[in-house]
Scaffold this motif. Structure first.
Motif, PDB file in Angstrom:
ATOM      1  N   LEU A  73       0.455  48.372 -99.886  1.00 15.39           N
ATOM      2  CA  LEU A  73      -0.929  48.653-100.262  1.00 15.39           C
ATOM      3  C   LEU A  73      -1.890  48.182 -99.183  1.00 15.39           C
ATOM      4  O   LEU A  73      -1.600  47.247 -98.440  1.00 15.39           O
ATOM      5  N   MET A  74      -3.043  48.832 -99.134  1.00 15.62           N
ATOM      6  CA  MET A  74      -4.063  48.519 -98.133  1.00 15.62           C
ATOM      7  C   MET A  74      -5.435  48.513 -98.786  1.00 15.62           C
ATOM      8  O   MET A  74      -5.686  49.247 -99.739  1.00 15.62           O
ATOM      9  N   THR A  75      -6.332  47.638 -98.291  1.00 14.95           N
ATOM     10  CA  THR A  75      -7.714  47.665 -98.731  1.00 14.95           C
ATOM     11  C   THR A  75      -8.630  47.332 -97.568  1.00 14.95           C
ATOM     12  O   THR A  75      -8.200  46.730 -96.580  1.00 14.95           O
TER      13      THR A  75
ATOM     14  N   SER B 183      -1.448  38.527 -96.765  1.00 19.19           N
ATOM     15  CA  SER B 183      -1.424  39.771 -95.996  1.00 19.19           C
ATOM     16  C   SER B 183      -0.303  39.747 -94.964  1.00 19.19           C
ATOM     17  O   SER B 183      -0.078  38.742 -94.286  1.00 19.19           O
ATOM     18  N   SER B 184       0.370  40.882 -94.842  1.00 17.09           N
ATOM     19  CA  SER B 184       1.440  41.002 -93.837  1.00 17.09           C
ATOM     20  C   SER B 184       1.038  41.935 -92.702  1.00 17.09           C
ATOM     21  O   SER B 184       1.810  42.173 -91.783  1.00 17.09           O
ATOM     22  N   ASN B 185      -0.202  42.449 -92.760  1.00 17.45           N
ATOM     23  CA  ASN B 185      -0.667  43.422 -91.769  1.00 17.45           C
ATOM     24  C   ASN B 185      -2.181  43.279 -91.662  1.00 17.45           C
ATOM     25  O   ASN B 185      -2.896  43.440 -92.651  1.00 17.45           O
ATOM     26  N   VAL B 186      -2.676  42.934 -90.474  1.00 13.72           N
ATOM     27  CA  VAL B 186      -4.124  42.822 -90.289  1.00 13.72           C
ATOM     28  C   VAL B 186      -4.564  43.792 -89.202  1.00 13.72           C
ATOM     29  O   VAL B 186      -3.847  44.041 -88.234  1.00 13.72           O
TER      30      VAL B 186
ATOM     31  N   GLY C 172      -7.441  42.510 -94.333  1.00 12.71           N
ATOM     32  CA  GLY C 172      -7.942  41.624 -93.300  1.00 12.71           C
ATOM     33  C   GLY C 172      -8.294  42.380 -92.039  1.00 12.71           C
ATOM     34  O   GLY C 172      -7.505  43.179 -91.534  1.00 12.71           O
ATOM     35  N   MET C 173      -9.548  42.157 -91.577  1.00  8.49           N
ATOM     36  CA  MET C 173     -10.034  42.752 -90.339  1.00  8.49           C
ATOM     37  C   MET C 173     -10.655  41.645 -89.493  1.00  8.49           C
ATOM     38  O   MET C 173     -10.403  40.459 -89.737  1.00  8.49           O
ATOM     39  N   SER C 174     -11.462  41.992 -88.514  1.00  6.36           N
ATOM     40  CA  SER C 174     -11.964  40.979 -87.583  1.00  6.36           C
ATOM     41  C   SER C 174     -12.645  39.811 -88.280  1.00  6.36           C
ATOM     42  O   SER C 174     -12.483  38.656 -87.880  1.00  6.36           O
ATOM     43  N   GLY C 175     -13.405  40.091 -89.364  1.00 10.24           N
ATOM     44  CA  GLY C 175     -14.185  39.039 -89.985  1.00 10.24           C
ATOM     45  C   GLY C 175     -13.474  38.229 -91.045  1.00 10.24           C
ATOM     46  O   GLY C 175     -13.998  37.196 -91.483  1.00 10.24           O
ATOM     47  N   ASP C 176     -12.293  38.676 -91.473  1.00  7.49           N
ATOM     48  CA  ASP C 176     -11.669  37.999 -92.616  1.00  7.49           C
ATOM     49  C   ASP C 176     -10.144  37.917 -92.524  1.00  7.49           C
ATOM     50  O   ASP C 176      -9.482  37.636 -93.513  1.00  7.49           O
TER      51      ASP C 176
ATOM     52  N   ASP D 227       6.003  37.233 -89.501  1.00  6.84           N
ATOM     53  CA  ASP D 227       5.848  37.853 -90.814  1.00  6.84           C
ATOM     54  C   ASP D 227       4.529  38.618 -90.944  1.00  6.84           C
ATOM     55  O   ASP D 227       4.286  39.256 -91.971  1.00  6.84           O
ATOM     56  N   VAL D 228       3.676  38.501 -89.923  1.00  2.98           N
ATOM     57  CA  VAL D 228       2.378  39.166 -89.964  1.00  2.98           C
ATOM     58  C   VAL D 228       2.241  40.095 -88.761  1.00  2.98           C
ATOM     59  O   VAL D 228       2.398  39.673 -87.619  1.00  2.98           O
ATOM     60  N   ARG D 229       1.951  41.365 -89.018  1.00  2.15           N
ATOM     61  CA  ARG D 229       1.776  42.345 -87.957  1.00  2.15           C
ATOM     62  C   ARG D 229       0.288  42.457 -87.606  1.00  2.15           C
ATOM     63  O   ARG D 229      -0.563  42.588 -88.475  1.00  2.15           O
ATOM     64  N   LEU D 230       0.011  42.415 -86.314  1.00  6.91           N
ATOM     65  CA  LEU D 230      -1.358  42.612 -85.837  1.00  6.91           C
ATOM     66  C   LEU D 230      -1.499  44.029 -85.292  1.00  6.91           C
ATOM     67  O   LEU D 230      -0.850  44.392 -84.316  1.00  6.91           O
TER      68      LEU D 230
END
Length: 243
Positions: A170-172, A224-227, A211-215, A34-37
């Motif tokens: 959406l993205m942040t 989140s479904s995409n990091v 979500g990125m490397s630190g979070d 369910d989560v894309r890397l």
């Protein structure tokens, strides 16, 4: 002899990262699927990307158009490419022309760029392009993204006014150090609820790229479904030295 060691380290890092993604997804009550890397490979050589590809990963992201259009044609066509940087309208056509396997643009932050993407997709005759609307959840002038209060209007424009784009979510980016607090993520969750209500979209069909490397673990736990992770896999960025 040093290069293979670095490349081996990237594959080892990828496997460790996927394990952490899986654990975070389980803590959120979801499956790892369910989560894309998105493995963000900016400034990294094709040989290193290929090592991660050969290890089985297929989703990669790039930040800079020129670097992207140079790299993508030299790599396998089954890569799912994401553009994750700030996209300038005058670079849209060159990006789409050079990367036919571009799967998503993360970061549509105004109507102008949405319109340029819509026209470019139409002109080259490719299938509709998935896009995420970028929201500035930290309130920093230095960060791209629409203000949360204007998010719904931009989502409506993409959904209703850009037939060649597929609004996907959406993205942040988050705070100044590129890590986010729960408050940043809550802002995006609230924006999603409002946007989905406005366009009649099921909340679970609206992606959240946060979500990125630190979070990324906190981001996944909050839905989140995409990091987007780069340095944790590939090592520190290697920017050219200024002359």
């Amino acid at each position: 002899m040093a290069a293979p060691a670095v490349e081996g380290a990237a594959v080892t890092a990828l496997r460790a990262l996927l394990h952490r993604v899986r654990q975070a997804a389980e803590r959120s009550g979801r499956r790892a699927d369910d989560v894309r890397l998105v493995a963000v490979s900016k400034t990294k050589p094709i040989s290193l990307i290929r090592q991660v590809y050969d290890a089985g990963h297929r989703c990669f992201g790039e930040n800079y158009v020129q670097e992207f259009v140079d790299k993508a044609p030299q790599l396998p066509e089954d890569i799912e490419w994401h553009f994750v940087g700030h996209l300038q309208s005058n670079k849209v056509k060159s990006l789409l022309a050079a990367v036919p396997n571009l799967a998503m643009v993360e970061g549509v932050d105004n109507e102008k760029i949405a319109n340029h993407l819509d026209c470019a997709v139409s002109s080259i005759g490719r299938k509709p392009l998935k896009v995420l609307v970028q929201v500035n959840t930290s309130g920093e002038a230095s960060k791209s993204g629409v203000e949360p209060s204007a998010c719904v209007d931009l989502v409506k424009h993409v959904k209703l006014g850009c037939p060649n784009l597929e609004f996907s979510g959406l993205m942040t980016i988050g705070m100044p150090d590129y890590t986010s607090t729960p408050e940043n993520f809550k802002v995006l969750l609230n924006c999603r609820a409002e946007a989905c209500k406005a366009i009649g979209m099921a909340v679970d069909q609206c992606e959240l790229s946060m979500g990125m490397s630190g979070d990324f673990e906190l981001a996944i736990e909050m839905g989140s479904s995409n990091v987007r992770v780069g340095s944790t896999i590939f090592g520190p960025r290697e920017y050219p030295k200024k002359q």
